[in-house]
Design an enzyme around this catalytic site. Structure first.
Site, PDB file in Angstrom:
ATOM      1  N   LYS A 134      36.654  35.703  33.613  1.00 18.84           N
ATOM      2  CA  LYS A 134      37.767  36.493  34.149  1.00 18.84           C
ATOM      3  C   LYS A 134      37.887  37.776  33.356  1.00 18.84           C
ATOM      4  CE  LYS A 134      42.728  36.422  35.079  1.00 18.84           C
ATOM      5  NZ  LYS A 134      43.955  35.617  35.164  1.00 18.84           N
ATOM      6  N   LYS A 156      35.906  36.212  38.456  1.00 20.34           N
ATOM      7  CA  LYS A 156      37.048  36.976  38.951  1.00 20.34           C
ATOM      8  C   LYS A 156      37.129  38.316  38.246  1.00 20.34           C
ATOM      9  CE  LYS A 156      42.018  36.648  38.972  1.00 20.34           C
ATOM     10  NZ  LYS A 156      43.154  36.043  38.374  1.00 20.34           N
TER      11      LYS A 156
HETATM   12  C1  PBG Z   1      47.299  35.301  35.730  1.00 13.67           C
HETATM   13  C2  PBG Z   1      46.608  35.465  37.036  1.00 13.67           C
HETATM   14  C3  PBG Z   1      46.305  36.722  37.590  1.00 13.67           C
HETATM   15  C4  PBG Z   1      45.701  36.497  38.821  1.00 13.67           C
HETATM   16  C5  PBG Z   1      45.638  35.109  39.001  1.00 13.67           C
HETATM   17  N1  PBG Z   1      46.195  34.488  37.876  1.00 13.67           N
HETATM   18  C6  PBG Z   1      46.586  38.103  37.127  1.00 13.67           C
HETATM   19  C7  PBG Z   1      46.459  38.449  35.734  1.00 13.67           C
HETATM   20  O1  PBG Z   1      45.585  37.968  35.012  1.00 13.67           O
HETATM   21  O2  PBG Z   1      47.298  39.258  35.316  1.00 13.67           O
HETATM   22  C8  PBG Z   1      45.265  37.626  39.707  1.00 13.67           C
HETATM   23  C9  PBG Z   1      44.977  37.346  41.110  1.00 13.67           C
HETATM   24  C10 PBG Z   1      44.946  38.555  41.983  1.00 13.67           C
HETATM   25  O3  PBG Z   1      44.997  39.731  41.532  1.00 13.67           O
HETATM   26  O4  PBG Z   1      44.863  38.339  43.191  1.00 13.67           O
HETATM   27  N2  PBG Z   1      47.350  34.071  35.153  1.00 13.67           N
END
Ligand code: PBG
Length: 328
Positions: free
Chosen positions: A198, A251
């Site tokens: 991520k 991601k």
């Molecule tokens: C945070 C989380 C995020 C997303 C899913 N879980 C955002 C972040 O890390 O700030 C993002 C998903 C998206 O942008 O569609 N735990």
């Protein structure tokens, strides 16, 4: 012309093209992310994600039913928590009155056959807006201290009936600590889908608006990955796999197809990819301006994930794409 090879021969009719196609898109490979809120309001449109709403624990059932009717079988749930319930310890995550946990139980009761993914991270519950605990003196994100709440969160979600807990926090060691906690309480069949790779991406903006979960100070670069790098994906994947992850995620999606492809060559676990909020908003903007036919555009981008090696695709387009596939 004397040509022995003519690639166009395999493209000359729809039947031939379909016959030789290597990849396909099917609603059963989609995971539909849904936003939940504790409210009497049935549908709260999300400004940053045109067409996407937050649901309460009644209206969510209708949305599931509609998605199921076009072949979607898997869902990922995210809670939008009221500001006054947030604190530095994310304590609402574990409360028995937490609507998110109650909704998981309710959904599984109504739709026992769906596959549900949770979100394990502090940010929706945290007054700091970070995925782990923040040291009040230094502002540092505390790794080992955060593992305690993350594994307790996972246990609560397992008790509520989740199929896969999905840690999205990027703390080191969280997969093992969650696996140990689940096993200790006999939840050996609850799986872990790790947000393994991520990146600290700028494509999460609309999601943070949807959940009001942006960090109050600093950014997430001390735990999410640096997008100048790709080698550390192998280390993250190896660790998560050794620690007991069942599914690995990459991601965001579209700007990281190279990463997805590399991971698919490296790991023997099933892979998921998250077409994140900023990607959805980007595709939507193009479609709304009439610059592309939305269905063609979206199905092409979803197919790229299959080609790059993803078994499952988290996408806000899941329901719409499933309808397009069904009608094509
Ligand atoms: C945070 C989380 C995020 C997303 C899913 N879980 C955002 C972040 O890390 O700030 C993002 C998903 C998206 O942008 O569609 N735990």
């Amino acid at each position: 012309m004397n040509m022995t090879e003519r690639p166009r021969r395999l493209r000359q009719s729809r039947a031939v093209r379909d016959l030789v196609a290597e990849h396909s898109l099917d609603a059963k490979n989609f995971v539909y992310p849904l936003f939940l809120q504790d409210s009497s309001v049935k549908l709260a449109p999300i400004k940053s994600l045109p067409g996407i709403n937050r649901f309460n624990n009644e209206s969510i059932l209708g949305e599931l039913e509609e998605a199921i009717s076009v072949g979607v079988k898997s869902f990922a749930l995210f809670p939008k928590v009221d500001e006054n319930l947030k604190d530095a310890k994310s304590s609402f995550a574990l409360k028995s009155e937490n609507f998110y946990l109650n909704s998981i139980a309710k959904i599984k009761k109504h739709f026992p056959d769906v596959c549900l993914f949770s979100d394990v991270a502090c940010d929706p519950y945290s007054s700091d807006g970070h995925d782990g605990f923040v040291d009040p003196n230094t502002g540092a994100i505390l790794n080992d201290e955060s593992l305690v709440i993350l594994s307790e969160m996972a246990l609560k979600q397992a008790q509520a009936g989740i199929d896969f807990v999905a840690p999205s926090d990027m703390m080191d060691g969280r997969v093992k600590s969650i696996r140990d906690m689940l096993d200790k309480h006999q939840y050996t069949s609850v799986g872990i889908m790790s947000y393994c790779v991520k990146y600290a991406s700028h494509f999460y903006g609309p999601f943070r608006e949807a959940l009001d979960s942006a960090p109050k100070a600093g950014d997430k670069k001390t735990y999410q990955m640096d997008f100048r790098n790709s080698k550390d994906i192998y280390r993250e994947a190896r660790l998560d796999q050794e620690e007991g992850a069942d599914i690995l995620m990459v991601k965001p999606g579209l700007p990281y197809l190279d990463i997805l492809y590399r991971l698919s060559e490296f790991s023997d676990l099933p892979l998921s990819v998250y077409q994140v909020s900023g990607e959805y908003a980007m595709l939507k903007a193009l479609a709304l301006q009439g610059l592309a036919k939305e269905s063609d555009l979206v199905l092409e981008s979803l197919m790229s994930f299959r080609r790059a090696g993803a078994q499952m695709i988290f996408t806000y387009y899941a329901k719409e794409a499933a309808k397009w596939i069904k009608n094509s």
